[in-house]
Scaffold this motif. Structure first.
Motif, PDB file in Angstrom:
ATOM      1  N   ALA A 108      36.368  50.983  -2.462  1.00 31.71           N
ATOM      2  CA  ALA A 108      36.986  50.168  -3.514  1.00 31.71           C
ATOM      3  C   ALA A 108      36.485  48.725  -3.436  1.00 31.71           C
ATOM      4  O   ALA A 108      36.191  48.104  -4.462  1.00 31.71           O
ATOM      5  N   ILE A 109      36.375  48.208  -2.237  1.00 28.41           N
ATOM      6  CA  ILE A 109      35.862  46.842  -2.051  1.00 28.41           C
ATOM      7  C   ILE A 109      34.404  46.760  -2.484  1.00 28.41           C
ATOM      8  O   ILE A 109      33.987  45.820  -3.165  1.00 28.41           O
ATOM      9  N   ARG A 110      33.605  47.754  -2.086  1.00 27.34           N
ATOM     10  CA  ARG A 110      32.198  47.793  -2.469  1.00 27.34           C
ATOM     11  C   ARG A 110      32.068  47.816  -3.993  1.00 27.34           C
ATOM     12  O   ARG A 110      31.215  47.126  -4.570  1.00 27.34           O
ATOM     13  N   HIS A 111      32.896  48.591  -4.660  1.00 25.03           N
ATOM     14  CA  HIS A 111      32.884  48.662  -6.126  1.00 25.03           C
ATOM     15  C   HIS A 111      33.155  47.278  -6.727  1.00 25.03           C
ATOM     16  O   HIS A 111      32.471  46.854  -7.668  1.00 25.03           O
ATOM     17  N   LYS A 112      34.134  46.573  -6.188  1.00 25.19           N
ATOM     18  CA  LYS A 112      34.477  45.247  -6.717  1.00 25.19           C
ATOM     19  C   LYS A 112      33.347  44.255  -6.444  1.00 25.19           C
ATOM     20  O   LYS A 112      33.019  43.420  -7.296  1.00 25.19           O
ATOM     21  N   ILE A 113      32.713  44.338  -5.280  1.00 26.68           N
ATOM     22  CA  ILE A 113      31.565  43.477  -4.976  1.00 26.68           C
ATOM     23  C   ILE A 113      30.448  43.721  -5.975  1.00 26.68           C
ATOM     24  O   ILE A 113      29.869  42.775  -6.528  1.00 26.68           O
ATOM     25  N   ASP A 114      30.142  44.986  -6.252  1.00 21.53           N
ATOM     26  CA  ASP A 114      29.095  45.325  -7.211  1.00 21.53           C
ATOM     27  C   ASP A 114      29.440  44.792  -8.603  1.00 21.53           C
ATOM     28  O   ASP A 114      28.573  44.272  -9.310  1.00 21.53           O
ATOM     29  N   TYR A 115      30.695  44.914  -8.986  1.00 21.89           N
ATOM     30  CA  TYR A 115      31.137  44.415 -10.293  1.00 21.89           C
ATOM     31  C   TYR A 115      30.922  42.900 -10.383  1.00 21.89           C
ATOM     32  O   TYR A 115      30.354  42.402 -11.354  1.00 21.89           O
ATOM     33  N   TYR A 116      31.384  42.165  -9.356  1.00 24.42           N
ATOM     34  CA  TYR A 116      31.241  40.707  -9.384  1.00 24.42           C
ATOM     35  C   TYR A 116      29.778  40.289  -9.386  1.00 24.42           C
ATOM     36  O   TYR A 116      29.400  39.327 -10.060  1.00 24.42           O
ATOM     37  N   ARG A 117      28.936  40.997  -8.682  1.00 27.40           N
ATOM     38  CA  ARG A 117      27.509  40.675  -8.697  1.00 27.40           C
ATOM     39  C   ARG A 117      26.926  40.903 -10.088  1.00 27.40           C
ATOM     40  O   ARG A 117      26.087  40.120 -10.550  1.00 27.40           O
ATOM     41  N   SER A 118      27.370  41.962 -10.764  1.00 31.73           N
ATOM     42  CA  SER A 118      26.857  42.222 -12.115  1.00 31.73           C
ATOM     43  C   SER A 118      27.333  41.142 -13.097  1.00 31.73           C
ATOM     44  O   SER A 118      26.586  40.732 -13.983  1.00 31.73           O
ATOM     45  N   ALA A 121      25.128  38.168 -12.427  1.00 30.12           N
ATOM     46  CA  ALA A 121      23.769  38.414 -12.917  1.00 30.12           C
ATOM     47  C   ALA A 121      23.743  38.267 -14.432  1.00 30.12           C
ATOM     48  O   ALA A 121      22.807  37.669 -14.978  1.00 30.12           O
ATOM     49  N   ALA A 122      24.745  38.805 -15.105  1.00 27.72           N
ATOM     50  CA  ALA A 122      24.799  38.686 -16.569  1.00 27.72           C
ATOM     51  C   ALA A 122      24.963  37.232 -16.993  1.00 27.72           C
ATOM     52  O   ALA A 122      24.333  36.783 -17.958  1.00 27.72           O
ATOM     53  N   SER A 123      25.787  36.500 -16.277  1.00 28.52           N
ATOM     54  CA  SER A 123      25.995  35.096 -16.576  1.00 28.52           C
ATOM     55  C   SER A 123      24.709  34.308 -16.385  1.00 28.52           C
ATOM     56  O   SER A 123      24.348  33.460 -17.212  1.00 28.52           O
ATOM     57  N   ALA A 124      24.002  34.589 -15.299  1.00 30.15           N
ATOM     58  CA  ALA A 124      22.728  33.892 -15.026  1.00 30.15           C
ATOM     59  C   ALA A 124      21.690  34.244 -16.076  1.00 30.15           C
ATOM     60  O   ALA A 124      20.903  33.383 -16.511  1.00 30.15           O
ATOM     61  N   ALA A 125      21.677  35.494 -16.532  1.00 30.29           N
ATOM     62  CA  ALA A 125      20.704  35.918 -17.542  1.00 30.29           C
ATOM     63  C   ALA A 125      20.951  35.218 -18.873  1.00 30.29           C
ATOM     64  O   ALA A 125      19.997  34.820 -19.552  1.00 30.29           O
ATOM     65  N   THR A 126      22.208  35.009 -19.230  1.00 28.73           N
ATOM     66  CA  THR A 126      22.481  34.340 -20.492  1.00 28.73           C
ATOM     67  C   THR A 126      22.180  32.846 -20.417  1.00 28.73           C
ATOM     68  O   THR A 126      21.949  32.206 -21.425  1.00 28.73           O
ATOM     69  N   GLU A 127      22.155  32.324 -19.205  1.00 28.53           N
ATOM     70  CA  GLU A 127      21.828  30.905 -19.035  1.00 28.53           C
ATOM     71  C   GLU A 127      20.350  30.732 -18.747  1.00 28.53           C
ATOM     72  O   GLU A 127      19.880  29.618 -18.506  1.00 28.53           O
TER      73      GLU A 127
END
Length: 131
Positions: A108-118, A121-127
């Motif tokens: 569950a923690i790994r899933h949340k880490i992956d979500y936050y990284r995505s 990444a999406a935020s950085a891509a839009t900037e």
């Protein structure tokens, strides 16, 4: 190798404080500890072996009362081996359940880490940045 071990040697070997070592004695997890002629406590190899198992069981969350019961069985001799086996098998089963629960929590923690990284990444891509 010495026939006896000092409290300092035993506590250093297991990473215990002297207070914890005395606590284990008071709680009956070790048999009566011998004394040197000067009154200092000294441990024999069988005390150290039992303490090694006690630490393993305690580190895997066996309650003190159950540890005391197990230590008493050890002191009663080989006739108690079937009962000791039962104590250890029961504890191992509980430990396996706990490990499985921890693995579910880790997923569950790994899933949340992956979500936050995505999200980052999406935020950085839009900037226009690359992470």
């Amino acid at each position: 190798m010495s026939e006896y071990y000092t409290p300092k040697e035993v506590s250093a070997r297991f990473g215990l404080s002297l207070d914890t070592l005395r606590y284990y004695e008071r709680e009956g997890l070790l048999g009566l500890v011998e004394r040197a002629p000067g009154g200092q406590r000294r441990y024999r190899a069988h005390d150290v072996e039992l303490l090694e198992l006690v630490r393993c069981l305690r580190d895997t969350d066996m309650p003190i009362a159950r540890l005391r019961e197990f230590a008493e069985l050890v002191r009663e001799g080989d006739a108690t081996i079937p009962r000791r086996l039962d104590v250890l098998e029961t504890h191992e089963g509980r430990l396996a359940e706990r490990i499985a629960e921890l693995q579910r929590r880790q997923a569950a923690i790994r899933h949340k880490i992956d979500y936050y990284r995505s999200v980052l990444a999406a935020s950085a891509a839009t900037e226009g940045r690359v992470l």
